[in-house]
Write an enzyme that holds these catalytic residues in place. Structure first.
Site, PDB file in Angstrom:
ATOM      1  N   ILE A 193       0.870  -1.178   0.000  1.00  0.00           N
ATOM      2  CA  ILE A 193       0.000   0.000   0.000  1.00  0.00           C
ATOM      3  C   ILE A 193       0.910   1.232   0.000  1.00  0.00           C
ATOM      4  O   ILE A 193       1.804   1.343   0.851  1.00  0.00           O
ATOM      5  CB  ILE A 193      -0.951  -0.005   1.210  1.00  0.00           C
ATOM      6  N   HIS A 216      -6.709  -4.559 -10.454  1.00  0.00           N
ATOM      7  CA  HIS A 216      -7.271  -5.200  -9.260  1.00  0.00           C
ATOM      8  C   HIS A 216      -8.164  -6.352  -9.704  1.00  0.00           C
ATOM      9  O   HIS A 216      -9.005  -6.170 -10.590  1.00  0.00           O
ATOM     10  CB  HIS A 216      -8.079  -4.192  -8.448  1.00  0.00           C
TER      11      HIS A 216
HETATM   12  C1  GRF Z   1      -3.047 -10.234 -10.338  1.00  0.00           C
HETATM   13  O1  GRF Z   1      -4.206 -11.020 -10.210  1.00  0.00           O
HETATM   14  C2  GRF Z   1      -3.376  -8.791 -10.052  1.00  0.00           C
HETATM   15  O2  GRF Z   1      -4.719  -8.420 -10.388  1.00  0.00           O
HETATM   16  C3  GRF Z   1      -3.208  -8.728  -8.576  1.00  0.00           C
HETATM   17  O3  GRF Z   1      -2.086  -9.525  -8.295  1.00  0.00           O
HETATM   18  C4  GRF Z   1      -1.999 -10.555  -9.276  1.00  0.00           C
HETATM   19  C5  GRF Z   1      -0.587 -10.480  -9.818  1.00  0.00           C
HETATM   20  O4  GRF Z   1      -0.320 -11.407 -10.727  1.00  0.00           O
HETATM   21  N1  GRF Z   1      -3.027  -7.375  -8.094  1.00  0.00           N
HETATM   22  P1  GRF Z   1       1.079 -11.387 -11.552  1.00  0.00           P
HETATM   23  O5  GRF Z   1       2.200 -11.164 -10.550  1.00  0.00           O
HETATM   24  O6  GRF Z   1       1.010 -10.245 -12.549  1.00  0.00           O
HETATM   25  O7  GRF Z   1       1.108 -12.714 -12.189  1.00  0.00           O
END
Ligand code: GRF
Length: 217
Positions: free
Chosen positions: A93, A110
């Site tokens: 955060i 997200h």
């Molecule tokens: C994804 O699902 C994103 O939406 C969330 O964290 C995950 C990260 O995946 N914030 P990656 O590291 O890009 O594979």
């Protein structure tokens, strides 16, 4: 000069890989100047190195405070002078000062249909609530966690017997399509943050952002 992007990650970096692949296919009119992780062993850093992109790790556990980490991260990013900062699975955060400094040029993805389910465990919460659909949303980052103006979202049906893992993997496929697209729009100057409103080609986007149905605009 093409749009310069810095990408922040914490984990596997599959969204980062989608950016690398989009750039390689000429679908992202931008250059990825650097990939930065708050976890030195993040798999995503290997992906960046393999693609010949500069990498840096800033281990948040070595800082005495969140503000100290944010200040060091801000300075590190500014060293690359990016036009756009992409949070791709970056699980820290960020404080208000940091967010204000990059306001209007920082996007996050997200894994829910915002404003539903800000925070964690989004897929399990959608399943537990009996939702017919889940999904992911790209939004501008503002001081409100997962609360910045949405740019684009993709919907994914929740199937009978779905687990959070199964649903997450189907949502991730859509993430890899909508995130580079949002960055492409920004790099083309078509997407801007005007006050607290996301605008596309000069017109306000809907409150939940553009609804991605597999076709580009
Ligand atoms: C994804 O699902 C994103 O939406 C969330 O964290 C995950 C990260 O995946 N914030 P990656 O590291 O890009 O594979």
């Amino acid at each position: 000069m093409p749009c310069k992007i810095v990408i922040l990650i914490s984990g596997s970096g599959s969204n980062l890989q989608a950016f690398i692949d989009a750039a390689a296919k000429g679908e992202l009119p931008a250059s990825i100047a650097a990939v930065i992780s708050n976890r030195p062993l993040a798999k995503g850093l290997d992906r960046a190195r393999e693609a010949g992109i500069a990498t840096a790790a800033l281990d948040h556990t070595t800082f005495e405070s969140r503000d100290a980490f944010d200040a060091a991260l801000l300075e590190l990013i500014d060293g690359y002078q990016p036009d756009l900062v992409i949070l791709a699975g970056f699980m820290r955060i960020l404080g208000a000062d940091f967010v204000r400094h990059f306001r209007g040029r920082m996007l996050n993805i997200h894994p829910s249909l915002l404003p539903k389910y800000p925070g964690l465990n989004t897929h399990q919460r959608a399943i537990d609530a009996g939702d017919a659909e889940a999904g992911a949303t790209v939004h501008f980052v503002t001081e409100e966690l997962d609360g910045g103006p949405p740019v684009i979202h993709a919907r994914v049906p929740v199937e009978p017997g779905d687990t959070a893992e199964l649903l997450a993997s189907r949502v991730l496929e859509q993430e890899h399509r909508i995130y580079p697209l949002a960055a492409q729009w920004f790099a083309q100057g078509r997407l801007v943050l005007n006050g607290n409103r996301a605008e596309f080609d000069g017109k306000a986007l809907p409150a939940s952002g553009y609804s991605f149905n597999g076709a580009t605009v």
